[in-house]
Scaffold this active site. Structure first.
Site, PDB file in Angstrom:
ATOM      1  N   GLN A  88       1.105  -0.659  -0.420  1.00  0.00           N
ATOM      2  CA  GLN A  88      -0.510   0.061   0.086  1.00  0.00           C
ATOM      3  C   GLN A  88       0.639   0.892  -0.188  1.00  0.00           C
ATOM      4  OE1 GLN A  88      -3.379  -0.749   3.005  1.00  0.00           O
ATOM      5  NE2 GLN A  88      -2.266  -2.045   3.770  1.00  0.00           N
ATOM      6  N   VAL A  90       3.549   4.350  -1.147  1.00  0.00           N
ATOM      7  CA  VAL A  90       3.685   4.594  -2.278  1.00  0.00           C
ATOM      8  C   VAL A  90       5.576   5.390  -2.067  1.00  0.00           C
ATOM      9  CG1 VAL A  90       1.579   5.709  -2.432  1.00  0.00           C
ATOM     10  CG2 VAL A  90       3.100   6.896  -1.187  1.00  0.00           C
ATOM     11  N   HIS A 106      -0.947   1.243  -4.316  1.00  0.00           N
ATOM     12  CA  HIS A 106      -2.015   2.335  -3.932  1.00  0.00           C
ATOM     13  C   HIS A 106      -0.986   4.164  -4.597  1.00  0.00           C
ATOM     14  CE1 HIS A 106      -4.085   1.844  -0.576  1.00  0.00           C
ATOM     15  NE2 HIS A 106      -4.655   1.790  -1.654  1.00  0.00           N
ATOM     16  N   THR A 175       0.256  -2.986   9.077  1.00  0.00           N
ATOM     17  CA  THR A 175      -0.878  -1.947   8.038  1.00  0.00           C
ATOM     18  C   THR A 175      -2.374  -2.339   9.389  1.00  0.00           C
ATOM     19  OG1 THR A 175      -2.271  -1.733   6.380  1.00  0.00           O
ATOM     20  CG2 THR A 175      -1.570  -4.674   6.704  1.00  0.00           C
TER      21      THR A 175
HETATM   22  N1  APR Z   1       7.284  -2.183  12.480  1.00  0.00           N
HETATM   23  C1  APR Z   1       5.550  -2.585  11.913  1.00  0.00           C
HETATM   24  N2  APR Z   1       4.500  -1.591  11.713  1.00  0.00           N
HETATM   25  C2  APR Z   1       4.663  -0.587  12.748  1.00  0.00           C
HETATM   26  C3  APR Z   1       5.857   0.017  13.190  1.00  0.00           C
HETATM   27  C4  APR Z   1       6.323  -0.502  13.007  1.00  0.00           C
HETATM   28  N3  APR Z   1       7.656  -0.036  13.093  1.00  0.00           N
HETATM   29  N4  APR Z   1       5.233   1.235  13.577  1.00  0.00           N
HETATM   30  C5  APR Z   1       3.787   1.383  13.014  1.00  0.00           C
HETATM   31  N5  APR Z   1       3.205   0.304  12.623  1.00  0.00           N
HETATM   32  C6  APR Z   1       1.879  -0.020  12.346  1.00  0.00           C
HETATM   33  C7  APR Z   1       1.376  -0.001  12.871  1.00  0.00           C
HETATM   34  O1  APR Z   1       0.781  -0.473  14.200  1.00  0.00           O
HETATM   35  C8  APR Z   1       0.035   0.128  12.343  1.00  0.00           C
HETATM   36  O2  APR Z   1      -0.890  -0.428  12.024  1.00  0.00           O
HETATM   37  O3  APR Z   1       1.739   0.061  10.919  1.00  0.00           O
HETATM   38  C9  APR Z   1       0.366   0.532  10.805  1.00  0.00           C
HETATM   39  C10 APR Z   1       0.106   2.021  10.078  1.00  0.00           C
HETATM   40  O4  APR Z   1      -1.073   2.514   9.893  1.00  0.00           O
HETATM   41  P1  APR Z   1      -1.880   3.275   8.748  1.00  0.00           P
HETATM   42  O5  APR Z   1      -0.801   4.599   9.334  1.00  0.00           O
HETATM   43  O6  APR Z   1      -3.480   2.651   8.809  1.00  0.00           O
HETATM   44  O7  APR Z   1      -0.570   2.627   7.480  1.00  0.00           O
HETATM   45  P2  APR Z   1      -1.269   2.210   6.204  1.00  0.00           P
HETATM   46  O8  APR Z   1      -2.385   0.453   7.137  1.00  0.00           O
HETATM   47  O9  APR Z   1      -0.417   1.551   5.634  1.00  0.00           O
HETATM   48  O10 APR Z   1      -2.747   2.661   5.576  1.00  0.00           O
HETATM   49  C11 APR Z   1      -3.331   2.018   4.992  1.00  0.00           C
HETATM   50  O11 APR Z   1      -4.005   4.075   4.089  1.00  0.00           O
HETATM   51  O12 APR Z   1      -4.343   6.661   3.839  1.00  0.00           O
HETATM   52  C12 APR Z   1      -4.143   5.574   3.635  1.00  0.00           C
HETATM   53  O13 APR Z   1      -3.036   4.777   1.417  1.00  0.00           O
HETATM   54  C13 APR Z   1      -3.194   5.404   2.755  1.00  0.00           C
HETATM   55  O14 APR Z   1      -2.006   3.414   1.989  1.00  0.00           O
HETATM   56  C14 APR Z   1      -2.406   3.832   3.248  1.00  0.00           C
HETATM   57  C15 APR Z   1      -3.368   2.968   3.229  1.00  0.00           C
END
Ligand code: APR
Length: 230
Positions: A88, A90, A106, A175
């Site tokens: 997901q 970029v 994305h 994620t």
């Molecule tokens: N290692 C692993 N995971 C981690 C770490 C780390 N050091 N730090 C944070 N996380 C986890 C968090 O606990 C959370 O579950 O990464 C995840 C981040 O979640 P989001 O910020 O929601 O990111 P993501 O899931 O990639 O978002 C999905 O949302 O806004 C859209 O297009 C955007 O691609 C993105 C999509």
């Protein structure tokens, strides 16, 4: 002899240890920017200048980031598996770590594309990171970030589903599993295929899903996963 197929779905969390902000953690991107103004189709129509600026800022952060040990561990797995990364993200950290097969759901920060023709895509380089609504492609078209905005379809989702359906092992890393269709990939795994979810603060998944949760950061979690797969 074909290697087993290992499919990985990564989110912002795998790039967190490279210093790139996630979206929904404390002080995340969506805490500092109104997501529908900077990352939606309506937002781009309403204020393209602001949207170009938002992605310019993220590109300037990206060029100072480096792949981390989690990105590298996924490359190492290519020795024993046919690895396909569905991301997901970029950023280009999987590619810069040397990953062979990366599918972006994305879009890609270091690319721009024609506003008129989604198949006309240009690479940005480190000396030309910033774009504005006046930016033109070599074909003369006005250009936009090569990003899938909210309210837009996810062109690569069918390819991603096909990969997950072929997986012998499925791994989810970093994620929050709140954005679909990416979050739904988990449900296309064939019965009996082991699923691992690496995240320090994992989203709730029904335990019936038989997912092995590794409550750790991406770098620590990949060390645990490599031991489990050995
Ligand atoms: N290692 C692993 N995971 C981690 C770490 C780390 N050091 N730090 C944070 N996380 C986890 C968090 O606990 C959370 O579950 O990464 C995840 C981040 O979640 P989001 O910020 O929601 O990111 P993501 O899931 O990639 O978002 C999905 O949302 O806004 C859209 O297009 C955007 O691609 C993105 C999509």
């Amino acid at each position: 002899m074909n290697k087993p197929i290992l499919v990985v779905s990564t989110g912002a969390g795998i790039s967190a240890e490279s210093g790139i902000k996630t979206f929904r953690d404390a002080d995340g991107l969506w805490e500092n920017y109104p997501v529908m103004q900077v990352a939606s189709a309506d937002g781009f129509r309403r204020d393209p200048e602001l949207v170009h600026h938002f992605y310019n800022e993220r590109r300037k952060a990206l060029i100072h980031a480096l792949p981390n040990d989690a990105h590298r561990a996924l490359v190492d797995l290519e020795k024993d598996y046919d690895v396909y990364v569905i991301t997901q993200n970029v950023d280009d950290l999987h590619e810069r770590a040397g990953q062979k097969n990366v599918l972006h759901l994305h879009g890609e920060l270091m690319k721009i594309r024609s506003v008129y023709d989604p198949d006309y895509i240009e690479d940005l380089d480190i000396d030309h990171l910033e774009t504005t609504p006046a930016t033109r492609g070599r074909n003369g078209d006005p250009m936009r970030p090569h990003i899938v905005f909210f309210q837009e379809p996810v062109p690569n989702i069918e390819k991603a589903v096909e990969l997950v359906q072929r997986a012998d092992i499925f791994v989810v890393i970093g994620t929050s599993l709140v954005v679909y269709p990416a979050a739904g990939l988990l449900h296309y795994v064939r019965p009996g295929v082991p699923v691992y979810y690496i995240d320090p603060n994992p989203a709730d998944i029904p335990s019936s899903a038989g997912v092995h949760i590794i409550r750790a950061t991406a770098t620590e979690g990949m060390k645990i996963l490599q031991r489990e797969l050995a």
